[in-house]
Design an enzyme around this catalytic site. Structure first.
Site, PDB file in Angstrom:
ATOM      1  N   ARG A   1     -13.741  14.469   7.822  1.00 42.32           N
ATOM      2  CA  ARG A   1     -14.528  14.773   6.624  1.00 42.32           C
ATOM      3  C   ARG A   1     -15.993  14.971   6.996  1.00 42.32           C
ATOM      4  NH1 ARG A   1     -12.328   9.547   3.592  1.00 42.32           N
ATOM      5  NH2 ARG A   1     -10.103  10.020   3.669  1.00 42.32           N
TER       6      ARG A   1
ATOM      7  N   GLU B   1      -8.112  -6.071   4.932  1.00 41.32           N
ATOM      8  CA  GLU B   1      -7.977  -5.652   3.541  1.00 41.32           C
ATOM      9  C   GLU B   1      -6.740  -6.255   2.888  1.00 41.32           C
ATOM     10  OE1 GLU B   1      -9.421  -1.355   2.893  1.00 41.32           O
ATOM     11  OE2 GLU B   1      -8.936  -1.421   5.035  1.00 41.32           O
TER      12      GLU B   1
ATOM     13  N   ASN C   1       0.873  -1.168   0.000  1.00 43.12           N
ATOM     14  CA  ASN C   1       0.000   0.000   0.000  1.00 43.12           C
ATOM     15  C   ASN C   1       0.912   1.220   0.000  1.00 43.12           C
ATOM     16  OD1 ASN C   1      -1.793   2.081   0.407  1.00 43.12           O
ATOM     17  ND2 ASN C   1      -2.800   1.159   2.173  1.00 43.12           N
TER      18      ASN C   1
END
Length: 385
Positions: free
Chosen positions: A225, A368, A11
Site C-alpha cells: 500500500r 492481538e 478472525n
C-alpha cells in the site's frame, strides 16, 4: 466442574479463518490454528471451514460444547462511530455491523459470516465483537475530521477511523508495564509495522492520533500500500492515464508500497538487497524509514511529551535495520538508540535505547488475540470473576 475460563478468538477473513483458544485463568493457549484457501477444495465455504475448526477442537476435547468455553471473541475490522468498545453480539448488533459493510467491503462481510456460523453452532454462548477501529474512537474531532465539504463527509461517513486498534491498545499498555509505570501516566508512540503498517499517538492510555484513516490505505509506507500521497493522484491517473476507479484502487492497495518501489514487500529481502548494494531497494528502504521519522516527529509534537517510541509487529519486532534508520537523527527529540541492544534478537519486550536517552525506545511483541480475549472476557456475564 471446571470453571468456564476459555475464550475462543476467531478472525474470519475472506479466504481464511484463524483461531486461538486462550485460557483466561493463566494465559495459556490450549489450541490454535488456521484454515486457508476457503473457496477451494476441501473448504468450499466458511461453514465447512468453521465446522473443521470445531472438529479439530473437539478432537482435542476442547470443542464448541466444552463446559470450559466461556465465550467466542470475533475480530471485526470496522465499527464505524457506532461501536467504540467490545460489544456482546445480538441480532440488532449484527444488523448494525452489516450496515457498516460499505466502510469495509473486503473485511466486514467475512467477519459477519464467521459470527453467523458460530452463533448457529453454539447459540447459547456469549459472543463478542471486538473492533479494530474502537481504540481510535477517542481521537479528538479535529484529528478525526478531513477538511472536505461538511455535508458530503456526513452523508458518506468520511472521517479518520484508524485500524490495528487491538494491537495499539495492547502494545501501549505493555510498554507502560515495561517502563514500570501506569498506562495513565505515560505518552507512547506505537509503530505497528507489518505488511500493513500504522502509527498511533497514545496519551495516558488514550489514542489521540493515528495514521490510517477512512481505510487502511492512509499513512505509513506498507508492503503493498502506498500510504500518504497527493489526493489528486487518483484523478490524474484517471484523466491522463485512463485508469478506472477499480484499477486505481488495485494499484494503490496491491501494487504500491515496497512492492511498487522495488519489487519486494518482504522487508527481510529488501534489507538483504540493500546490504548487497541494490540501489532501488536502498531507495525503497529510505522512503519507508523517512515516512516513519516524519510520523514520530509529528506525533512528538501532538503529544508534547513522549515517554517511549515502541516498535511492534513483524517488521517492527524483527528488523534492527528499520529501527535504527527510523530513529536516526532524532537525538534532538531525546531519542538515542543503543546499537548493541538494538541488534539483539528476542521474543521478549525490551528497551533498546541508551541509558541516557530521555525517550525510551522499546520493542514489544504484539498479541492481538490475547487482547481480543481479554476484552471479550471482560464484558460477558460473570467474566473476570
Amino acid at each position: 466442574m471446571s470453571a468456564a475460563t476459555h475464550v475462543l478468538v476467531l478472525n474470519s477473513g475472506s479466504s481464511s479463518v484463524k483461531y486461538q483458544l486462550i485460557d483466561m485463568a493463566d494465559g495459556s493457549r490450549p489450541a490454535a490454528g488456521m484454515v486457508e484457501r476457503i473457496g477451494e477444495p476441501p473448504f468450499p465455504d466458511h461453514t465447512t471451514a468453521l465446522n473443521a475448526v470445531a472438529d479439530e477442537l473437539a478432537a482435542a476435547g476442547l470443542g464448541f460444547d466444552s463446559p470450559r468455553l466461556a465465550a467466542i471473541g470475533h475480530r471485526v475490522v470496522h465499527g464505524g462511530t457506532r461501536f467504540t468498545a467490545p460489544t456482546v453480539i445480538t441480532d440488532e448488533v449484527l444488523e448494525t455491523i452489516r450496515g457498516l459493510v460499505p466502510l469495509a467491503p473486503l473485511h466486514n462481510p467475512a467477519n459477519i459470516t464467521g459470527i453467523e456460523i458460530t452463533r448457529k453452532l453454539r447459540p447459547d454462548l456469549p459472543q463478542v465483537a471486538v473492533f479494530d477501529t474502537a481504540f481510535h474512537s477517542t481521537l479528538p474531532e479535529y484529528a478525526a475530521r478531513y477538511a472536505i465539504d461538511w455535508e458530503t463527509a456526513e452523508r458518506y461517513s468520511i472521517r479518520r477511523y484508524g485500524f490495528h486498534g487491538t494491537s495499539h491498545q495492547y502494545v501501549s499498555r505493555r510498554t507502560a508495564e515495561l517502563l514500570r509505570k501506569s498506562p495513565e501516566s505515560v505518552n507512547v508512540i506505537v509503530l505497528h509495522l507489518g505488511n500493513g503498517a500504522s502509527a498511533s499517538a497514545v496519551a495516558g492510555g488514550v489514542c489521540v492520533d493515528t495514521s490510517m484513516g477512512l481505510t487502511p490505505l492512509e499513512g505509513l509506507v506498507m508492503g503493498t500500500r502506498s500510504g500518504d500521497l497527493d489526493p489528486a493522484i487518483p484523478a490524474h491517473l484517471h484523466r491522463v492515464g485512463g485508469l478506472s476507479v477499480d484499477e486505481i484502487d488495485d494499484l494503490l492497495n496491491r501494487r504500491s508500497g515496497m512492492l511498487g518501489l522495488c519489487g519486494d514487500n518482504d522487508m527481510r529481502e529488501v534489507t538483504r538487497r540493500v546490504a548487497a548494494g541494490d540501489t532501488r531497494a536502498a531507495l525503497a528502504f529510505d522512503v519507508y524509514t523517512h515516512r516513519l521519522r516524519k510520523y514520530v516527529g509529528g506525533y512528538a509534537a501532538v503529544l508534547g511529551r513522549v515517554d517511549a517510541v515502541v516498535f511492534t509487529a513483524g517488521v517492527g519486532e524483527n528488523s534492527a535495520e528499520v529501527r535504527a534508520a527510523a530513529t536516526a537523527g532524532l537525538e534532538g527529540f531525546g531519542i538515542e538508540l543503543d546499537p548493541a541492544l538494538n541488534a539483539v534478537r528476542s521474543a521478549e519486550p525490551r528497551i533498546v535505547s541508551t541509558a541516557d536517552s530521555r525517550v525510551a525506545v522499546a520493542v514489544v511483541p504484539t498479541d492481538e488475540e490475547l487482547e481480543i480475549a481479554r476484552q471479550t472476557f471482560a464484558v460477558i456475564p460473570r467474566g473476570g470473576e
